[in-house]
Scaffold this active site. Structure first.
Site, PDB file in Angstrom:
ATOM      1  N   SER A 156       0.760  -1.282  -0.086  1.00 24.20           N
ATOM      2  CA  SER A 156      -0.022   0.158   0.090  1.00 24.20           C
ATOM      3  C   SER A 156       0.969   1.183   0.096  1.00 24.20           C
ATOM      4  O   SER A 156       2.028   1.126   0.066  1.00 24.20           O
ATOM      5  CB  SER A 156      -0.860  -0.026   1.130  1.00 24.20           C
ATOM      6  OG  SER A 156      -0.148   0.332   2.358  1.00 24.20           O
ATOM      7  N   LYS A 157       0.156   2.413   0.042  1.00 23.29           N
ATOM      8  CA  LYS A 157       0.982   3.732  -0.103  1.00 23.29           C
ATOM      9  C   LYS A 157       2.070   3.889   1.180  1.00 23.29           C
ATOM     10  O   LYS A 157       3.060   4.475   0.731  1.00 23.29           O
ATOM     11  CB  LYS A 157       0.113   4.977  -0.085  1.00 23.29           C
ATOM     12  CG  LYS A 157      -0.875   5.057  -1.280  1.00 23.29           C
ATOM     13  CD  LYS A 157      -1.097   6.480  -1.725  1.00 23.29           C
ATOM     14  CE  LYS A 157      -1.702   6.649  -2.999  1.00 23.29           C
ATOM     15  NZ  LYS A 157      -3.276   6.630  -2.486  1.00 23.29           N
ATOM     16  N   ARG A 158       1.534   3.263   2.356  1.00 19.60           N
ATOM     17  CA  ARG A 158       2.631   3.090   3.315  1.00 19.60           C
ATOM     18  C   ARG A 158       4.031   2.791   2.950  1.00 19.60           C
ATOM     19  O   ARG A 158       4.914   3.288   3.444  1.00 19.60           O
ATOM     20  CB  ARG A 158       2.401   2.219   4.428  1.00 19.60           C
ATOM     21  CG  ARG A 158       1.154   2.712   5.280  1.00 19.60           C
ATOM     22  CD  ARG A 158       0.769   1.963   6.577  1.00 19.60           C
ATOM     23  NE  ARG A 158       0.417   0.775   6.060  1.00 19.60           N
ATOM     24  CZ  ARG A 158       0.884  -0.509   6.457  1.00 19.60           C
ATOM     25  NH1 ARG A 158       2.246  -0.441   7.161  1.00 19.60           N
ATOM     26  NH2 ARG A 158       0.341  -1.609   5.944  1.00 19.60           N
ATOM     27  N   HIS A 159       4.198   1.903   1.701  1.00 20.00           N
ATOM     28  CA  HIS A 159       5.304   1.162   1.686  1.00 20.00           C
ATOM     29  C   HIS A 159       6.085   2.154   0.454  1.00 20.00           C
ATOM     30  O   HIS A 159       7.196   1.621  -0.115  1.00 20.00           O
ATOM     31  CB  HIS A 159       5.087  -0.237   0.988  1.00 20.00           C
ATOM     32  CG  HIS A 159       4.554  -1.000   2.057  1.00 20.00           C
ATOM     33  ND1 HIS A 159       3.079  -1.520   1.955  1.00 20.00           N
ATOM     34  CD2 HIS A 159       4.992  -1.542   3.437  1.00 20.00           C
ATOM     35  CE1 HIS A 159       2.996  -2.347   3.089  1.00 20.00           C
ATOM     36  NE2 HIS A 159       3.921  -2.140   3.746  1.00 20.00           N
ATOM     37  N   GLY A 160       5.668   3.087  -0.136  1.00 17.61           N
ATOM     38  CA  GLY A 160       6.205   3.921  -1.064  1.00 17.61           C
ATOM     39  C   GLY A 160       5.247   4.337  -2.117  1.00 17.61           C
ATOM     40  O   GLY A 160       3.956   3.728  -2.090  1.00 17.61           O
TER      41      GLY A 160
END
Ligand code: GLU
Length: 471
Positions: A240-244
């Site tokens: 998800s966006k949390r990972h980049g």
């Protein structure tokens, strides 16, 4: 005669093309190209509240940027509602589907009950045998799911996966407003578009037995299935966006090359010995499902960056000169419409491509070759442009002015003469010159920099540095 392979990528336009979608598209594309088959693009836009034309454009843009060209489509499911209804009607006529008049409230209370008892939610079959329409109620159409035996999904990646039919629901195939649902549209389209291989993320594996039952009820051959392992972030949670950045075009914006991203995406699940870098032709040649792993793949932004640096290093400087132009504009290194001598730009890139991991980094470094004025890094200026270097800089400036042949060899001779005279190491001169010419302490070899920058600009910058020291 061998079967003609037909595959499809079927994105729902409810967001941009993301890493997972692009990987699915890529595996379909590679399988089609490897087998001289056909790659169909189908837009699954039946969810009208969440699908937008803007997202469709964004998906097409992402695919084009990655070079994943399709042979047929894009087809839009919203153009095909009549087709789905006719297939649903056929099933009703044959008794393989039925009208269900249960009210949403009734279904909702059953759903709550199932939840509270911790039971899986399943339609109870109440309307299965209703023969007459119930007045005043617009019914949904439900598929009469077989309840005996098992459905086996024979997957090219997962192997044989068995589902108990009694777990499968009488799924709704047409809503009460007669719009079709996913499992119907996907089967009708895959039949209609003669898809031979369904290649998609394994989040759809649970839908597959239901779809197989639909194929059977229509009497159509069942395609082969390949469910790709999930993509996880470094913490093993779903990517998800949390990972980049997860949107494909964000990688364009960050200065990645499409070939590098393609190379990276293919390795999210597929391997070929321990090789990491492949040309597109090699990927097409070697791709097969035998080398797709079952385990989830972990997205690693550092590795993607490393691959990008490899691709930049190994790209021709002429090609990079084209690719870097929009970034030079974006970073205000050049103005819109400003032209650069491409041969000169390529020569400048020759000196930088081994030290630039992205096109953005390349554009930033090109600034000191292109810009009129150099911007100094304050610390570097204070440390290197001072009384200690002044005389040498003056001598270098005068020397450069008087050499006829502004070549690396001549420049090097001049440097040697100056450092010998002052009895210092080369670095004592090279570093101040580097700051004077590039503004910072890191750059390609100083002779190369001078060679690319040219006599006039180099002398102008040395003069300015001397002025600053004397001020
Ligand atoms: N539209 C579905 C999705 O975006 C894909 C369905 C399929 O490939 O069968 O998840």
């Amino acid at each position: 005669m061998t079967e003609k392979i037909r595959v499809r990528f079927a994105p729902s336009p409810t967001g941009f093309l993301h890493i997972g979608g692009a990987r699915t598209a890529l595996f379909n594309w590679l399988y089609a190209r490897h087998n001289n088959g056909t790659f169909v693009l189908r837009i699954e836009d039946t969810d009208r509240t969440r699908s937008t034309d803007e997202y469709i454009d964004a998906i097409l843009e992402g695919m084009k940027w990655l070079g994943l060209d399709w042979d047929e489509g894009p087809f839009r499911q919203t153009d095909r509602f009549d087709i789905y209804r006719s297939y649903a009607d056929k099933l009703v006529k044959e008794g393989k589907a039925y009208y269900c008049y249960c009210s949403p409230e009734e279904l909702e209370s059953r759903r709550k009950e199932a939840m509270s008892k911790g039971r899986a939610l399943k339609y109870n079959g109440k309307c299965r045998d209703i023969k007459e329409p119930v007045p005043g109620i617009a019914p949904v159409v439900r598929f009469r799911m077989p309840q005996e035996g098992q459905t086996i999904v024979d997957d090219l990646i997962k192997g044989s996966v068995s589902f108990e039919n009694k777990q499968l629901d009488d799924l709704i195939i047409l809503r009460s407003d007669s719009t079709p649902t996913y499992n119907l549209t996907v089967v009708v389209d895959d039949v209609d578009m003669e898809i031979t291989h369904v290649i998609r993320g394994d989040d759809h594996l649970n839908n597959t037995p239901k779809q197989i039952q639909l194929y059977k009820s229509f009497g159509y051959p069942i395609p082969k299935f390949a469910h790709l392992p999930m993509i996880l972030g470094s913490d093993k949670a779903r990517l998800s966006k949390r990972h980049g950045a997860t949107s494909v075009m964000a990688y364009y914006e960050m200065g990645y090359l499409p070939d590098a991203l393609v190379n990276y995406l293919v390795r999210l699940g597929w391997s070929y010995g321990d090789r990491e870098v492949f040309t597109r032709e090699e990927l097409i040649k070697y791709f097969s499902f035998e080398n797709v792993g079952k385990a989830a793949a972990v997205f690693n932004p550092e590795k993607l960056l490393w691959l990008n640096s490899q691709y930049i290093m190994n790209s021709s400087s002429e090609k990079l000169a084209e690719l870097v132009m929009p970034f030079l504009m974006k970073k205000n290194v050049i103005t819109e419409g400003q032209d650069l001598d491409k041969a000169w730009l390529s020569k400048a890139i020759d000196t930088l491509k081994e030290r630039s991991k992205t096109l953005i980094e390349l554009a930033k470094s090109l600034r000191y070759y292109i810009a009129e004025e150099v911007e100094y890094d304050e610390k570097a200026r204070a440390k290197f442009l001072n009384e200690k270097s002044r005389d040498m800089l003056v001598e270098l400036k005068d020397g450069l002015n008087s050499i006829g042949d502004f070549s690396e060899t001549e420049i090097e001779k001049l440097f040697k003469a100056i450092v010998e005279k002052h009895e210092v190491k080369l670095g004592k001169l090279a570093q101040p010159v580097r700051v004077a010419l590039t503004g910072g302490t890191q750059s390609p070899g100083i002779f190369e920099v001078l060679d690319v920058m040219g006599k006039e600009k180099a002398i102008r910058r040395l003069e300015r540095a001397i002025e600053i020291i004397e001020a």
